[in-house]
Design an enzyme around this catalytic site. Structure first.
Site, PDB file in Angstrom:
ATOM      1  N   SER A 134      40.069  35.573  19.906  1.00 26.77           N
ATOM      2  CA  SER A 134      39.174  36.125  19.207  1.00 26.77           C
ATOM      3  C   SER A 134      38.437  37.364  20.018  1.00 26.77           C
ATOM      4  CB  SER A 134      37.847  35.732  19.178  1.00 26.77           C
ATOM      5  OG  SER A 134      36.060  35.765  19.488  1.00 26.77           O
ATOM      6  N   TYR A 152      33.468  28.815  25.810  1.00 26.55           N
ATOM      7  CA  TYR A 152      35.133  29.914  24.126  1.00 26.55           C
ATOM      8  C   TYR A 152      34.747  31.004  24.652  1.00 26.55           C
ATOM      9  CZ  TYR A 152      35.095  31.137  19.641  1.00 26.55           C
ATOM     10  OH  TYR A 152      36.038  31.454  18.224  1.00 26.55           O
TER      11      TYR A 152
HETATM   12  P1  NAD Z   1      36.652  26.626  11.087  1.00 21.84           P
HETATM   13  O1  NAD Z   1      35.677  25.323  11.624  1.00 21.84           O
HETATM   14  O2  NAD Z   1      36.625  26.563   9.116  1.00 21.84           O
HETATM   15  O3  NAD Z   1      37.900  26.025  11.530  1.00 21.84           O
HETATM   16  C1  NAD Z   1      38.904  25.409  12.318  1.00 21.84           C
HETATM   17  C2  NAD Z   1      39.918  24.595  12.395  1.00 21.84           C
HETATM   18  O4  NAD Z   1      40.217  23.512  13.540  1.00 21.84           O
HETATM   19  C3  NAD Z   1      39.156  23.702  11.442  1.00 21.84           C
HETATM   20  O5  NAD Z   1      40.646  23.141  10.223  1.00 21.84           O
HETATM   21  C4  NAD Z   1      38.955  22.579  12.042  1.00 21.84           C
HETATM   22  O6  NAD Z   1      39.507  20.869  11.363  1.00 21.84           O
HETATM   23  C5  NAD Z   1      39.806  22.626  13.381  1.00 21.84           C
HETATM   24  N1  NAD Z   1      39.622  20.949  14.207  1.00 21.84           N
HETATM   25  C6  NAD Z   1      39.132  21.250  14.773  1.00 21.84           C
HETATM   26  N2  NAD Z   1      38.768  20.413  15.704  1.00 21.84           N
HETATM   27  C7  NAD Z   1      40.507  20.322  16.152  1.00 21.84           C
HETATM   28  C8  NAD Z   1      41.072  19.380  16.641  1.00 21.84           C
HETATM   29  N3  NAD Z   1      40.494  18.564  17.645  1.00 21.84           N
HETATM   30  N4  NAD Z   1      42.181  19.191  16.281  1.00 21.84           N
HETATM   31  C9  NAD Z   1      42.671  20.208  15.399  1.00 21.84           C
HETATM   32  N5  NAD Z   1      42.226  20.501  14.704  1.00 21.84           N
HETATM   33  C10 NAD Z   1      41.124  20.634  14.780  1.00 21.84           C
HETATM   34  O7  NAD Z   1      36.347  27.609  11.515  1.00 21.84           O
HETATM   35  P2  NAD Z   1      37.586  29.258  12.282  1.00 21.84           P
HETATM   36  O8  NAD Z   1      36.153  30.061  11.881  1.00 21.84           O
HETATM   37  O9  NAD Z   1      38.370  28.941  10.674  1.00 21.84           O
HETATM   38  O10 NAD Z   1      37.828  29.233  13.260  1.00 21.84           O
HETATM   39  C11 NAD Z   1      39.773  29.180  13.416  1.00 21.84           C
HETATM   40  C12 NAD Z   1      39.908  29.760  14.816  1.00 21.84           C
HETATM   41  O11 NAD Z   1      39.410  30.938  14.952  1.00 21.84           O
HETATM   42  C13 NAD Z   1      39.024  29.239  16.164  1.00 21.84           C
HETATM   43  O12 NAD Z   1      40.302  29.623  16.776  1.00 21.84           O
HETATM   44  C14 NAD Z   1      37.967  30.257  15.910  1.00 21.84           C
HETATM   45  O13 NAD Z   1      37.618  29.912  17.330  1.00 21.84           O
HETATM   46  C15 NAD Z   1      38.556  31.326  15.704  1.00 21.84           C
HETATM   47  N6  NAD Z   1      37.491  32.584  15.489  1.00 21.84           N
HETATM   48  C16 NAD Z   1      36.950  32.498  14.594  1.00 21.84           C
HETATM   49  C17 NAD Z   1      35.806  33.216  13.738  1.00 21.84           C
HETATM   50  C18 NAD Z   1      34.835  33.882  13.126  1.00 21.84           C
HETATM   51  O14 NAD Z   1      34.266  34.700  13.242  1.00 21.84           O
HETATM   52  N7  NAD Z   1      35.107  32.207  12.171  1.00 21.84           N
HETATM   53  C19 NAD Z   1      35.824  34.443  15.487  1.00 21.84           C
HETATM   54  C20 NAD Z   1      36.660  35.096  15.996  1.00 21.84           C
HETATM   55  C21 NAD Z   1      37.764  34.021  16.466  1.00 21.84           C
END
Ligand code: NAD
Length: 257
Positions: A139, A152
């Site tokens: 991130s 985080y």
């Molecule tokens: P999201 O909530 O859509 O996806 C998160 C995923 O992780 C989902 O598929 C969920 O089912 C899974 N998950 C959660 N707990 C879990 C567990 N215990 N075991 C297995 N799977 C699990 O969110 P996203 O935004 O797509 O996030 C995905 C990644 O991207 C994360 O690591 C997040 O930190 C990172 N990220 C997101 C953003 C953003 O702005 N959306 C920015 C930077 C980084």
């Protein structure tokens, strides 16, 4: 480019960025293994949909990324893992002196420690195959801090550190290890923060997007899951064979400042 015959395991991929990356890798010809902690019909249907749309093999394997043994079992059940995308992640926002211990432990386990277990389990398979790519979805918070996100920010900085370390350990092999560092991407993880933030700041949800969420993102636009997926495909290409150990920001300029 073609990833035909390669198998990609993407943790946390029944939603958001993980699903977008899985679709992009399948679009480039890779067989994909989707994952989350649930075991619902719709999870398996997502894999079936990808198989049909892209003409690749796609499976859904349930495994809870907060549990080390399940992280390792995911790779074992996948059977092959040429491309490992460590993407599963959750968020919780609170000042550190009020941060619930169980939330701290869950964020460190899911967002950081899971990547230790899956990488440890996947590297022997990559070595056997003579090729590998580890892509950690970190991130902008792996490079910069924001208040109230101690767990985080800690976990994501940890993932960036792990990325550099494993890249050095594999530097002489045909394996690369990189971190994608997205700024804000409009996924369920971010959407869930909007209503509470609106109440907290006494703003409309549109104002929250513009003035709070995208405040740090100079482009004033969300990054998209397709853009993150496109970068993941590039990292799997021959052009990226010497690109290793790098956190790559996709953040509309946030970390340039
Ligand atoms: P999201 O909530 O859509 O996806 C998160 C995923 O992780 C989902 O598929 C969920 O089912 C899974 N998950 C959660 N707990 C879990 C567990 N215990 N075991 C297995 N799977 C699990 O969110 P996203 O935004 O797509 O996030 C995905 C990644 O991207 C994360 O690591 C997040 O930190 C990172 N990220 C997101 C953003 C953003 O702005 N959306 C920015 C930077 C980084």
């Amino acid at each position: 480019m073609s990833l035909n015959g390669k198998t990609a395991v993407i943790t946390g991929s029944n939603s958001g960025i993980g699903l977008g990356v899985a679709r992009a890798l399948a679009g480039a010809g890779a067989n994909v293994v989707l994952n989350s902690f649930t075991d619902r019909e719709e999870d398996h249907a997502l894999a079936a949909g990808i198989a049909e749309e892209f003409g690749v093999e796609a499976r859904y394997i349930q495994a809870d990324m907060s549990k080390g043994d399940q992280c390792r079992a995911l790779i074992e059940k996948a059977g092959a893992c040429d491309i490992l995308v460590n993407n599963a992640g959750i968020q919780h926002v609170a000042p550190i002196d009020e941060f619930p211990v169980e939330k701290w432990d869950a964020i460190i386990a899911i967002n950081m420690t899971s990547a230790f277990h899956t990488t440890a389990a996947a590297l022997p398979l990559m070595r056997k195959a003579g090729w590998g790519r580890v892509i950690n979805v970190a991130s902008a918070h792996g490079l910069r801090a924001s208040p109230y996100k101690a767990a985080y920010v800690t976990a994501k900085h940890g993932v960036v550190g792990m990325t550099k370390t494993v890249a050095l350990e594999t530097a002489k092999e045909p394996i690369t290890v990189n971190a994608i560092c997205p700024g804000y991407v409009l996924t369920p993880l971010v959407e869930a923060q909007i209503p509470d933030t609106a109440k907290e700041y006494d703003m409309s949800e549109d104002e929250v997007v513009e003035k709070v969420i995208l405040a740090k993102q100079p482009s004033k636009e969300f990054a998209t899951v397709e853009q993150i997926g496109g970068l993941a495909v590039f990292l799997c290409s021959d052009a990226a064979a010497q690109l290793t150990g790098q956190p790559i920001a996709v953040d509309g300029g946030w970390t340039a400042a």
